[in-house]
Motif scaffolding. Structure first.
Motif, PDB file in Angstrom:
ATOM      1  N   VAL A  27     -20.612 -13.165 -21.939  1.00 23.46           N
ATOM      2  CA  VAL A  27     -19.915 -11.890 -22.099  1.00 23.46           C
ATOM      3  C   VAL A  27     -19.582 -11.358 -20.712  1.00 23.46           C
ATOM      4  O   VAL A  27     -20.454 -11.279 -19.845  1.00 23.46           O
ATOM      5  CB  VAL A  27     -20.789 -10.870 -22.865  1.00 23.46           C
ATOM      6  CG1 VAL A  27     -20.088  -9.529 -22.956  1.00 23.46           C
ATOM      7  CG2 VAL A  27     -21.129 -11.399 -24.242  1.00 23.46           C
ATOM      8  N   ILE A  28     -18.326 -11.017 -20.505  1.00 21.86           N
ATOM      9  CA  ILE A  28     -17.857 -10.470 -19.232  1.00 21.86           C
ATOM     10  C   ILE A  28     -17.386  -9.042 -19.480  1.00 21.86           C
ATOM     11  O   ILE A  28     -16.614  -8.797 -20.407  1.00 21.86           O
ATOM     12  CB  ILE A  28     -16.670 -11.301 -18.671  1.00 21.86           C
ATOM     13  CG1 ILE A  28     -17.034 -12.784 -18.570  1.00 21.86           C
ATOM     14  CG2 ILE A  28     -16.189 -10.751 -17.349  1.00 21.86           C
ATOM     15  CD1 ILE A  28     -18.104 -13.107 -17.578  1.00 21.86           C
ATOM     16  N   ASN A  29     -17.830  -8.118 -18.668  1.00 22.74           N
ATOM     17  CA  ASN A  29     -17.377  -6.728 -18.729  1.00 22.74           C
ATOM     18  C   ASN A  29     -16.656  -6.393 -17.438  1.00 22.74           C
ATOM     19  O   ASN A  29     -17.182  -6.647 -16.353  1.00 22.74           O
ATOM     20  CB  ASN A  29     -18.570  -5.781 -18.916  1.00 22.74           C
ATOM     21  CG  ASN A  29     -19.204  -5.941 -20.268  1.00 22.74           C
ATOM     22  OD1 ASN A  29     -18.590  -5.654 -21.277  1.00 22.74           O
ATOM     23  ND2 ASN A  29     -20.432  -6.439 -20.297  1.00 22.74           N
ATOM     24  N   GLY A  30     -15.453  -5.857 -17.548  1.00 19.80           N
ATOM     25  CA  GLY A  30     -14.678  -5.503 -16.366  1.00 19.80           C
ATOM     26  C   GLY A  30     -13.326  -4.952 -16.756  1.00 19.80           C
ATOM     27  O   GLY A  30     -13.153  -4.400 -17.838  1.00 19.80           O
ATOM     28  N   LYS A  31     -12.378  -5.116 -15.863  1.00 20.44           N
ATOM     29  CA  LYS A  31     -11.010  -4.656 -16.101  1.00 20.44           C
ATOM     30  C   LYS A  31     -10.061  -5.845 -16.055  1.00 20.44           C
ATOM     31  O   LYS A  31     -10.341  -6.859 -15.438  1.00 20.44           O
ATOM     32  CB  LYS A  31     -10.598  -3.634 -15.043  1.00 20.44           C
ATOM     33  CG  LYS A  31     -11.374  -2.331 -15.143  1.00 20.44           C
ATOM     34  CD  LYS A  31     -10.650  -1.235 -14.412  1.00 20.44           C
ATOM     35  CE  LYS A  31     -11.431   0.043 -14.509  1.00 20.44           C
ATOM     36  NZ  LYS A  31     -10.968   0.913 -15.567  1.00 20.44           N
ATOM     37  N   VAL A  32      -8.930  -5.686 -16.721  1.00 21.28           N
ATOM     38  CA  VAL A  32      -7.851  -6.660 -16.615  1.00 21.28           C
ATOM     39  C   VAL A  32      -7.014  -6.245 -15.412  1.00 21.28           C
ATOM     40  O   VAL A  32      -6.561  -5.103 -15.331  1.00 21.28           O
ATOM     41  CB  VAL A  32      -6.997  -6.690 -17.909  1.00 21.28           C
ATOM     42  CG1 VAL A  32      -5.794  -7.614 -17.734  1.00 21.28           C
ATOM     43  CG2 VAL A  32      -7.838  -7.114 -19.096  1.00 21.28           C
ATOM     44  N   GLY A  41       3.953 -23.503 -21.597  1.00 22.33           N
ATOM     45  CA  GLY A  41       2.671 -23.834 -22.220  1.00 22.33           C
ATOM     46  C   GLY A  41       1.541 -24.122 -21.263  1.00 22.33           C
ATOM     47  O   GLY A  41       0.420 -24.364 -21.697  1.00 22.33           O
ATOM     48  N   GLY A  42       1.816 -24.111 -19.961  1.00 25.99           N
ATOM     49  CA  GLY A  42       0.734 -24.309 -18.998  1.00 25.99           C
ATOM     50  C   GLY A  42      -0.300 -23.204 -19.115  1.00 25.99           C
ATOM     51  O   GLY A  42       0.015 -22.087 -19.517  1.00 25.99           O
ATOM     52  N   PHE A  43      -1.522 -23.526 -18.804  1.00 33.74           N
ATOM     53  CA  PHE A  43      -2.633 -22.570 -18.832  1.00 33.74           C
ATOM     54  C   PHE A  43      -2.849 -21.993 -20.228  1.00 33.74           C
ATOM     55  O   PHE A  43      -3.383 -20.900 -20.374  1.00 33.74           O
ATOM     56  CB  PHE A  43      -2.436 -21.456 -17.804  1.00 33.74           C
ATOM     57  CG  PHE A  43      -2.231 -21.974 -16.409  1.00 33.74           C
ATOM     58  CD1 PHE A  43      -3.310 -22.402 -15.667  1.00 33.74           C
ATOM     59  CD2 PHE A  43      -0.962 -22.043 -15.868  1.00 33.74           C
ATOM     60  CE1 PHE A  43      -3.125 -22.901 -14.380  1.00 33.74           C
ATOM     61  CE2 PHE A  43      -0.764 -22.540 -14.594  1.00 33.74           C
ATOM     62  CZ  PHE A  43      -1.849 -22.976 -13.838  1.00 33.74           C
ATOM     63  N   GLY A  44      -2.413 -22.685 -21.260  1.00 35.32           N
ATOM     64  CA  GLY A  44      -2.557 -22.197 -22.625  1.00 35.32           C
ATOM     65  C   GLY A  44      -1.478 -21.229 -23.036  1.00 35.32           C
ATOM     66  O   GLY A  44      -1.512 -20.675 -24.126  1.00 35.32           O
ATOM     67  N   GLY A  45      -0.511 -20.989 -22.168  1.00 32.46           N
ATOM     68  CA  GLY A  45       0.619 -20.131 -22.509  1.00 32.46           C
ATOM     69  C   GLY A  45       0.456 -18.674 -22.146  1.00 32.46           C
ATOM     70  O   GLY A  45       1.437 -17.986 -21.898  1.00 32.46           O
ATOM     71  N   CYS A  46      -0.767 -18.159 -22.135  1.00 29.67           N
ATOM     72  CA  CYS A  46      -0.986 -16.759 -21.751  1.00 29.67           C
ATOM     73  C   CYS A  46      -2.403 -16.595 -21.223  1.00 29.67           C
ATOM     74  O   CYS A  46      -3.324 -17.264 -21.686  1.00 29.67           O
ATOM     75  CB  CYS A  46      -0.724 -15.820 -22.927  1.00 29.67           C
ATOM     76  SG  CYS A  46      -1.814 -16.076 -24.349  1.00 29.67           S
ATOM     77  N   MET A  47      -2.536 -15.715 -20.239  1.00 27.91           N
ATOM     78  CA  MET A  47      -3.823 -15.524 -19.585  1.00 27.91           C
ATOM     79  C   MET A  47      -3.973 -14.084 -19.123  1.00 27.91           C
ATOM     80  O   MET A  47      -2.990 -13.351 -19.021  1.00 27.91           O
ATOM     81  CB  MET A  47      -3.935 -16.422 -18.344  1.00 27.91           C
ATOM     82  CG  MET A  47      -3.805 -17.885 -18.601  1.00 27.91           C
ATOM     83  SD  MET A  47      -3.927 -18.839 -17.084  1.00 27.91           S
ATOM     84  CE  MET A  47      -5.678 -18.809 -16.811  1.00 27.91           C
ATOM     85  N   ALA A  48      -5.220 -13.737 -18.807  1.00 26.79           N
ATOM     86  CA  ALA A  48      -5.510 -12.446 -18.184  1.00 26.79           C
ATOM     87  C   ALA A  48      -6.439 -12.693 -17.001  1.00 26.79           C
ATOM     88  O   ALA A  48      -7.351 -13.526 -17.079  1.00 26.79           O
ATOM     89  CB  ALA A  48      -6.162 -11.490 -19.172  1.00 26.79           C
ATOM     90  N   GLN A  49      -6.178 -11.970 -15.938  1.00 22.47           N
ATOM     91  CA  GLN A  49      -7.063 -12.023 -14.772  1.00 22.47           C
ATOM     92  C   GLN A  49      -8.035 -10.849 -14.891  1.00 22.47           C
ATOM     93  O   GLN A  49      -7.615  -9.715 -15.165  1.00 22.47           O
ATOM     94  CB  GLN A  49      -6.265 -11.910 -13.480  1.00 22.47           C
ATOM     95  CG  GLN A  49      -7.109 -12.071 -12.239  1.00 22.47           C
ATOM     96  CD  GLN A  49      -6.276 -11.926 -10.981  1.00 22.47           C
ATOM     97  OE1 GLN A  49      -5.547 -10.947 -10.827  1.00 22.47           O
ATOM     98  NE2 GLN A  49      -6.364 -12.902 -10.104  1.00 22.47           N
ATOM     99  N   LEU A  50      -9.310 -11.125 -14.679  1.00 21.41           N
ATOM    100  CA  LEU A  50     -10.343 -10.104 -14.811  1.00 21.41           C
ATOM    101  C   LEU A  50     -10.845  -9.662 -13.443  1.00 21.41           C
ATOM    102  O   LEU A  50     -10.771 -10.414 -12.465  1.00 21.41           O
ATOM    103  CB  LEU A  50     -11.509 -10.646 -15.637  1.00 21.41           C
ATOM    104  CG  LEU A  50     -11.157 -11.187 -17.020  1.00 21.41           C
ATOM    105  CD1 LEU A  50     -12.378 -11.796 -17.685  1.00 21.41           C
ATOM    106  CD2 LEU A  50     -10.551 -10.095 -17.880  1.00 21.41           C
TER     107      LEU A  50
END
Length: 120
Positions: A27-32, A41-50
């Motif tokens: 479990v990670i707690n933080g901000k996007v 489709g690279g990197f699974g198509g969508c990502m978020a940086q935390l």
């Protein structure tokens, strides 16, 4: 039992325990801090940086990014895009998130986020 057999059993048991503790979820707690849509489709198509590095909890994860697998490899695409929507909402409103990540499913080394909750 012979000493060799006991030693072999001990080594095998240790290896099995180590392999099960290295893989899993966290479990990670933080901000996007950023979001990404990758059209080919690279990197699974969508990502978020935390704001918090997932590698601190799961060393197999690559960097601060997590994937939602919008390509549909690890979940259905509707759920993946809903997770991405949550990440974008958290980014736009500067809200904290709780993200559950899985290091057994990765795109380009980045761990799959099985859940994202926008916090108050």
């Amino acid at each position: 039992m012979s000493n060799k057999l006991v030693l072999s059993s001990l080594i095998l048991s240790t290896a099995l325990i180590a392999s099960t503790t290295l893989a899993g979820t966290a479990v990670i707690n933080g901000k996007v801090t950023r979001t990404l849509i990758h059209n080919d489709g690279g990197f699974g198509g969508c990502m978020a940086q935390l704001s918090v590095d997932p590698q601190a909890a799961l060393p197999a994860c690559g960097g601060r990014w997590v994937t939602f697998s919008c390509t549909g490899d690890f979940t259905d695409q509707v759920s993946a895009y809903r997770s991405m929507d949550q990440a974008q909402l958290a980014l736009a409103t500067d809200k904290n998130v709780m993200v559950i990540i899985d290091d057994t499913r990765r795109h380009n080394g980045f761990c799959f986020a099985t859940r994202i909750d926008v916090m108050r």
